[in-house]
Design an enzyme around this catalytic site. Structure first.
Site, mmCIF file in Angstrom:
data_model
loop_
_atom_site.group_PDB
_atom_site.id
_atom_site.type_symbol
_atom_site.label_atom_id
_atom_site.label_comp_id
_atom_site.label_asym_id
_atom_site.label_seq_id
_atom_site.Cartn_x
_atom_site.Cartn_y
_atom_site.Cartn_z
ATOM 1 N N VAL A 1 21.979 -4.901 57.615
ATOM 2 C CA VAL A 1 20.974 -4.170 56.824
ATOM 3 C C VAL A 1 19.728 -3.879 57.662
ATOM 4 C CG1 VAL A 1 19.405 -4.369 54.847
ATOM 5 C CG2 VAL A 1 21.795 -5.073 54.625
ATOM 6 N N GLU B 1 14.511 -4.550 44.725
ATOM 7 C CA GLU B 1 15.424 -3.582 44.108
ATOM 8 C C GLU B 1 16.832 -3.661 44.709
ATOM 9 O OE1 GLU B 1 14.414 -0.966 41.539
ATOM 10 O OE2 GLU B 1 16.532 -1.424 41.460
ATOM 11 N N GLU C 1 33.369 -9.251 53.917
ATOM 12 C CA GLU C 1 32.920 -9.957 55.120
ATOM 13 C C GLU C 1 34.129 -10.595 55.800
ATOM 14 O OE1 GLU C 1 29.622 -10.369 56.045
ATOM 15 O OE2 GLU C 1 29.157 -8.978 54.444
ATOM 16 N N LYS D 1 23.587 -12.928 41.508
ATOM 17 C CA LYS D 1 23.025 -11.683 40.957
ATOM 18 C C LYS D 1 22.777 -11.827 39.454
ATOM 19 C CE LYS D 1 24.961 -8.805 44.592
ATOM 20 N NZ LYS D 1 26.168 -8.115 45.064
#
Ligand SMILES: NC(=O)c1ccc[n+]([C@@H]2O[C@H](COP(=O)([O-])OP(=O)(O)OC[C@H]3O[C@@H](n4cnc5c(N)ncnc54)[C@H](OP(=O)(O)O)[C@@H]3O)[C@@H](O)[C@H]2O)c1
Length: 430
Positions: A33, A142, A203, A218
């Site tokens: 990322v 976000e 992964e 989450k």
């Protein structure tokens, strides 16, 4: 909170400039990322608006295509930059430490923080949000859930839209891809996982996806964001998808539905119930149509009913874009201290639901005998599968709603009476 709208200009991928000089970023983590973010920011027009001053990594020797230009450090003391200090910290490390210490230090120094780290938020969101409120500094996350779908921030300024009493969703793209493949191609779990890894959706170590850790983290982030609930992930009734077999997906189709890995929560009556794990959904359920690596969340609003958000759940590029959008929004914000939130610490109860059940063994009892045994435990069958030549020794059932303890007791008794194995998944009603 005062914010300035910062729409992306069509085709130009640029923000209206909030400041005359590029905003100075400290990037914590230059992996998938962070690397994608560094590459995005290196190109005009974003290079006129942001400048990554430093990148924190573990291994300075590793090659980082697209991020060769960055000034890297492996020294935690230098991670938050020198003087002048960075204007925004972007945390893309993952895990708890050193992310927790660095994010708290940044907030205490008055530096706004953007993070995509659901593990950190699930475990320490109360502390971080309170620290940000005390310092009057924005903390945005976000990208932590449905990374490519901007929806969490939408609710910050909209009290009535934010009056949520529960949600259900598909929040892990890897397992959704695998279950979609198993449903479409009649492939088994191992083949579906191998395909997800080949395509780069899983992964190299997919344990956190497959065993449900990613989904339950989450779930915890969503519970805090929409209900001020503070839960420990280990207190949630959570399962992974490893026990699901290709035949189960075929049986679900016979029952007019499919199996998905779901997170769900409800607090309409004031107390919290929640679960995370494989669930049977009838074809009419909106989440039944969310396939592949797509994610979706359906939020139950007290006034307006269900609000449905769907789109890319992960991927370095979309996640980097969401982090940058968060950062750009912050540029227009006026710092303001906020009173500490009142977190509702809770151990969620596991709700009563119907159950999708597989029974397998060499000498299965007749359906009527299974129904009789289950009814003795308060478990009532509502549908049974047709006998299938391609799956001898296996039967599937749907039950009426009952408590998790009742289905557990009934299936334990069945296993011991009939020498069979069982698997169960919840039924998520539309
Ligand atoms: N990948 C996605 O699609 C996605 C989507 C949504 C959210 N996220 C979240 O984004 C975050 C980053 O994910 P990722 O996939 O980019 O992970 P990643 O590829 O493993 O990158 C992690 C980066 O952090 C650095 N790092 C880790 N521990 C460190 C330490 N103790 N000291 C210094 N540097 C350290 C690593 O350094 P080295 O490179 O030297 O090892 C690496 O650059 C996670 O919170 C993840 O949950 C990811």
């Amino acid at each position: 909170m005062t914010t300035v709208a910062v729409p992306v200009r069509a085709g130009a991928h640029a923000y209206p400039s909030a400041t005359p000089t590029p905003v100075r970023l400290a990037l914590l983590g230059v992996g998938q990322v962070g690397g994608a973010l560094a590459a995005l920011v290196a190109r005009p027009p974003l290079s006129h608006q942001f400048h990554v001053e430093s990148g924190l990594v573990r291994d300075l020797a590793r090659e980082r295509p697209g991020a060769e230009h960055l000034q890297l450090t492996a020294n935690l003391r230098h991670a938050l930059g020198g003087q002048p200090q960075p204007q925004i910290v972007i945390e893309a490390l993952g895990g708890i430490e050193p992310a927790l210490t660095l994010v708290l230090t940044a907030l205490e120094r008055g530096i706004p923080v953007v993070t995509a780290n659901k593990s950190l938020l699930a475990a320490h969101g109360d502390v971080l949000i309170d620290a940000a409120g005390r310092a009057g500094v924005p903390l945005r996350y976000e990208a932590a859930v449905l990374a490519g779908v901007p929806f969490l921030g939408t609710f910050a300024r909209r009290a009535l839209a934010r009056d949520i009493t529960g949600f259900c969703g598909i929040v892990n793209g890897t397992t959704n891809f695998m279950l979609s493949r198993m449903a479409a191609g009649r492939t088994g779990f191992a083949e579906a996982l191998a395909e997800a890894q080949r395509k780069g959706y899983a992964e190299p170590d997919p344990a956190n996806d497959v065993n449900g850790v990613d989904a339950v983290e989450k779930l915890a982030v969503l519970l805090r964001h929409f209900g001020d609930w503070s839960v420990r992930t280990q207190d949630v009734d959570a399962q992974g998808i490893a026990a699901i077999e290709g035949d189960d997906l075929a049986a679900a189709v016979e029952f007019g539905g499919t199996l998905k890995s779901i997170v769900a929560a409800d607090w309409r009556e004031g107390s919290l119930s929640a679960f995370s794990g494989p669930s049977f959904l009838s074809d009419s359920h909106p989440l039944a149509r969310v396939n592949g690596v797509q994610n979706a969340v359906s939020l139950r609003n007290r006034l307006s009913g269900d609000l449905f958000f769907a789109g890319a759940g992960a991927g370095p590029d979309v996640t980097a874009a969401t982090l940058l959008d968060d950062a750009a929004e912050m540029c227009g914000e006026t710092p303001r201290a906020e009173a500490p939130r009142t977190w509702k610490r809770a151990t969620p109860s596991a709700p009563a639901t119907g159950w999708f059940v597989r029974v397998s063994g060499d000498r299965l009892p007749a359906d009527t005998s299974i129904a009789d045994l289950c009814s003795a435990y308060g478990v009532w069958l509502r549908r049974t599968s047709e006998p299938r030549g391609d799956a001898p020794g296996r039967r599937w059932f749907l039950t009426h709603p009952c408590a998790p303890s009742q289905i557990a007791d009934a299936l334990r008794a069945l296993e011991s009476a009939a020498g069979c194995d069982t698997f169960r998944a919840r039924i998520l009603e539309a």
